[in-house]
Design a protein around this motif. Structure first.
Motif, PDB file in Angstrom:
ATOM      1  N   ILE A 157      -9.933  -5.302  -6.151  1.00 46.89           N
ATOM      2  CA  ILE A 157     -10.060  -5.164  -7.501  1.00 46.89           C
ATOM      3  C   ILE A 157     -11.459  -6.032  -7.543  1.00 46.89           C
ATOM      4  CG2 ILE A 157      -9.147  -6.327  -9.668  1.00 46.89           C
ATOM      5  CD1 ILE A 157      -6.379  -6.498  -8.182  1.00 46.89           C
ATOM      6  N   ALA A 200      -0.342   3.965  -5.233  1.00 48.18           N
ATOM      7  CA  ALA A 200       0.489   3.695  -4.047  1.00 48.18           C
ATOM      8  C   ALA A 200       1.648   4.815  -3.653  1.00 48.18           C
ATOM      9  CB  ALA A 200       0.791   2.313  -3.888  1.00 48.18           C
ATOM     10  N   ALA A 254      -9.912  -1.134  -8.448  1.00 50.00           N
ATOM     11  CA  ALA A 254      -9.629  -1.389  -9.763  1.00 50.00           C
ATOM     12  C   ALA A 254     -10.701  -2.215 -10.453  1.00 50.00           C
ATOM     13  CB  ALA A 254      -8.234  -1.939  -9.786  1.00 50.00           C
ATOM     14  N   VAL A 263      -7.156  -1.526  -0.935  1.00 56.88           N
ATOM     15  CA  VAL A 263      -7.464  -1.897  -2.404  1.00 56.88           C
ATOM     16  C   VAL A 263      -8.247  -3.178  -2.689  1.00 56.88           C
ATOM     17  CG1 VAL A 263      -6.094  -2.338  -4.782  1.00 56.88           C
ATOM     18  CG2 VAL A 263      -4.999  -0.809  -2.929  1.00 56.88           C
ATOM     19  N   THR A 304     -10.812   5.122  -8.648  1.00 56.88           N
ATOM     20  CA  THR A 304     -11.321   3.830  -9.670  1.00 56.88           C
ATOM     21  C   THR A 304     -10.339   3.904 -10.828  1.00 56.88           C
ATOM     22  OG1 THR A 304     -13.044   4.667 -10.990  1.00 56.88           O
ATOM     23  CG2 THR A 304     -13.508   4.121  -8.508  1.00 56.88           C
ATOM     24  N   SER A 305      -9.966   2.651 -11.259  1.00 61.35           N
ATOM     25  CA  SER A 305      -9.398   2.537 -12.660  1.00 61.35           C
ATOM     26  C   SER A 305     -10.373   1.594 -13.364  1.00 61.35           C
ATOM     27  CB  SER A 305      -8.012   1.969 -12.341  1.00 61.35           C
ATOM     28  OG  SER A 305      -7.964   0.719 -12.105  1.00 61.35           O
ATOM     29  N   LYS A 328       5.876  -3.763  -5.312  1.00 62.62           N
ATOM     30  CA  LYS A 328       4.911  -4.040  -6.489  1.00 62.62           C
ATOM     31  C   LYS A 328       4.490  -5.780  -6.101  1.00 62.62           C
ATOM     32  CE  LYS A 328       5.347  -0.170  -8.046  1.00 62.62           C
ATOM     33  NZ  LYS A 328       6.189   0.702  -7.020  1.00 62.62           N
ATOM     34  N   LEU A 363       0.721  -1.317   0.040  1.00 68.76           N
ATOM     35  CA  LEU A 363      -0.003   0.047   0.085  1.00 68.76           C
ATOM     36  C   LEU A 363       0.987   1.365   0.093  1.00 68.76           C
ATOM     37  CD1 LEU A 363      -2.887  -1.108   2.373  1.00 68.76           C
ATOM     38  CD2 LEU A 363      -3.076  -0.865   0.162  1.00 68.76           C
ATOM     39  N   MET A 388      -8.152   2.271  -3.460  1.00 65.64           N
ATOM     40  CA  MET A 388      -8.367   2.345  -4.733  1.00 65.64           C
ATOM     41  C   MET A 388      -9.105   1.041  -5.185  1.00 65.64           C
ATOM     42  SD  MET A 388      -5.348   2.067  -7.700  1.00 65.64           S
ATOM     43  CE  MET A 388      -6.041   1.575  -9.474  1.00 65.64           C
ATOM     44  N   ASN A 415      -1.616   0.033 -12.131  1.00 70.10           N
ATOM     45  CA  ASN A 415      -2.180   1.357 -11.594  1.00 70.10           C
ATOM     46  C   ASN A 415      -2.018   1.387 -10.134  1.00 70.10           C
ATOM     47  OD1 ASN A 415      -2.667   2.331 -14.271  1.00 70.10           O
ATOM     48  ND2 ASN A 415      -4.598   1.313 -14.028  1.00 70.10           N
ATOM     49  N   ILE A 416      -2.152   0.231  -9.565  1.00 74.97           N
ATOM     50  CA  ILE A 416      -2.305   0.261  -8.077  1.00 74.97           C
ATOM     51  C   ILE A 416      -0.729   0.585  -7.371  1.00 74.97           C
ATOM     52  CG2 ILE A 416      -2.361  -1.242  -5.813  1.00 74.97           C
ATOM     53  CD1 ILE A 416      -4.141  -3.123  -7.531  1.00 74.97           C
ATOM     54  N   ASP A 451      -2.148  -5.529 -13.402  1.00 77.22           N
ATOM     55  CA  ASP A 451      -2.403  -4.320 -12.857  1.00 77.22           C
ATOM     56  C   ASP A 451      -1.034  -3.335 -12.724  1.00 77.22           C
ATOM     57  OD1 ASP A 451      -3.897  -2.101 -11.706  1.00 77.22           O
ATOM     58  OD2 ASP A 451      -2.418  -2.682 -10.260  1.00 77.22           O
TER      59      ASP A 451
END
Lengths: 252, 252
Positions: B52, B37, B18, B50, B76-77, A29, A24, B16, B32-33, B30
């Motif tokens: 998904i 972050a 996703a 997060v 959001t993504s 990653k 977070l 988040m 984008n997370i 993913d």
């Protein structure tokens, strides 16, 4: 895909709970979510939801209890080492209302492991044998400290090589479903050019789920169209319609 | 880190969400997370959770409503394109009990964009202007189709280059907090060798949060120790204690 597409009600379902402040904060990653997603797809288990929470007992307990009541299987990653910030075993025990104990078999394996290496099996290392009473072990061929299963929750390590090795040991024990078959059609148009006709093709093939994935490059948008279904014939029929659509558009 | 470490109660928080079948099938990994972050950490907003979920209206609505009631900001993504599987705008509208309308300003921008390029602004492309009544736009410098803000929800694209560009436009509008300062100490020992002493250092520095991140390599376990706090002096004091611990261990 929306509620109009194929039902997966008869297939087993899964959720993943990735645990760790480092995910977070952006420091690490995550690599385990994508790996689990691919593995579940291959064996026909529908991964329906993923959550990432901090090393926070309340957050872990709430997520574990919500997810285990909703899905056939729940897989967790992270927080099972021997340091002060590893609270997954305690939190999962609390979620189940079970005492968190030193598992005999895990203690035996770890004792042997550290004896062989001439390393002290100290209190911190012994913490890695703690898990809910009644849990069964998930073998860890990489570094011995096991994961565990309690109810429908599979508790595994966060280090990707260990997570993957543990998952390899878990998968043969799961009740798989009918794997989805998929076919990808490369589309030289952006979504805006194909959306209406693609929606019609989706309607005409309700037993498939057609996903549309735009990519942006120097030449503008390109789109990958992915058809998924249980039956190969269904996939092929929808993919054929998509190719006909693209050929007609290119001919213009 | 557990409940005994520093409080972040006075800092804004974020979650988040996703959205996309492709993330749960493993087709798309993913990106984008991790990006969000890192960005939140830099501006002192605590990313707490997060999720998904699939392109499924019920799942999106439930996640949006849960997360927006808990956190200062929700990002959001995904799911805001023009095809049949893009249902984010509709689902967010439903979550807020608002009609999903064609936003005037978005229609103007998209009309201009497609006119300039000589591309038909058809019904599918017009779908990208749909959003909850009262939403404000998030600029999209990459491909024009905007994201939007409604309440504390920031709805952005799933394509990473567009998500990142939209986030760059959003960040100056957020109320940031006090960024955490961090220092990483490389540790040549595995967690089992340091856990007890590290736990004592954590206790002695309650204003910091000390994370322990093992890596497994051919030489066995190594560990990165990351100290985080609001105040630089606090980080440095805890990091100094960790280095003293490691020096004493190496001298043995």
């Amino acid at each position: 895909m929306g509620p109009t597409t194929m039902s997966e009600d008869d297939n087993p379902t899964a959720a993943m709970l990735a645990i760790g402040d480092e995910l977070l904060s952006g420091r690490t990653k995550d690599k385990n979510i994508g790996h689990l997603a691919e593995a579940m797809t291959l064996i026909g288990i529908g991964l329906k939801e993923v959550r990432i929470v901090a090393d926070d007992a309340d957050a872990i307990i709430e997520a574990v209890n919500t997810l285990r009541s909703r899905y056939t299987y729940v897989f967790t990653s992270g927080g099972i080492g021997g340091t002060h910030d590893d609270i997954t075993a305690d939190s999962v025990s609390t979620a189940f209302g079970l005492p968190c104990i030193y598992n005999d078999e895990a203690m035996t394996r770890l004792t042997t492991h550290y004896q062989r290496r001439g390393i002290e099996f100290n209190a911190s290392r012994q913490r890695m044998a703690r898990m809910p009473e009644g849990a069964t072990l998930i073998d860890n061929p990489v570094s011995t400290a096991p994961g565990f299963v309690i109810g429908n929750i599979y508790v595994m390590a966060g280090v990707p090589s260990i997570f993957q090795a543990m998952l390899d040991n878990v998968i043969p024990t799961l009740k798989g479903g009918v794997p989805l078959i998929s076919e990808t059609v490369e589309c030289p148009f952006g979504e805006g050019d194909i959306a209406a006709r693609l929606g019609e093709i989706q309607k005409a093939h309700p037993e498939t789920s057609i996903g549309s994935y735009p990519r942006f490059s120097a030449e503008g948008f390109r789109t990958q169209l992915v058809v998924r279904a249980r039956e190969k014939a269904d996939v092929e029929a929808a993919a054929a319609d998509i190719r006909s659509m693209l050929e007609a558009m290119t001919a213009h």
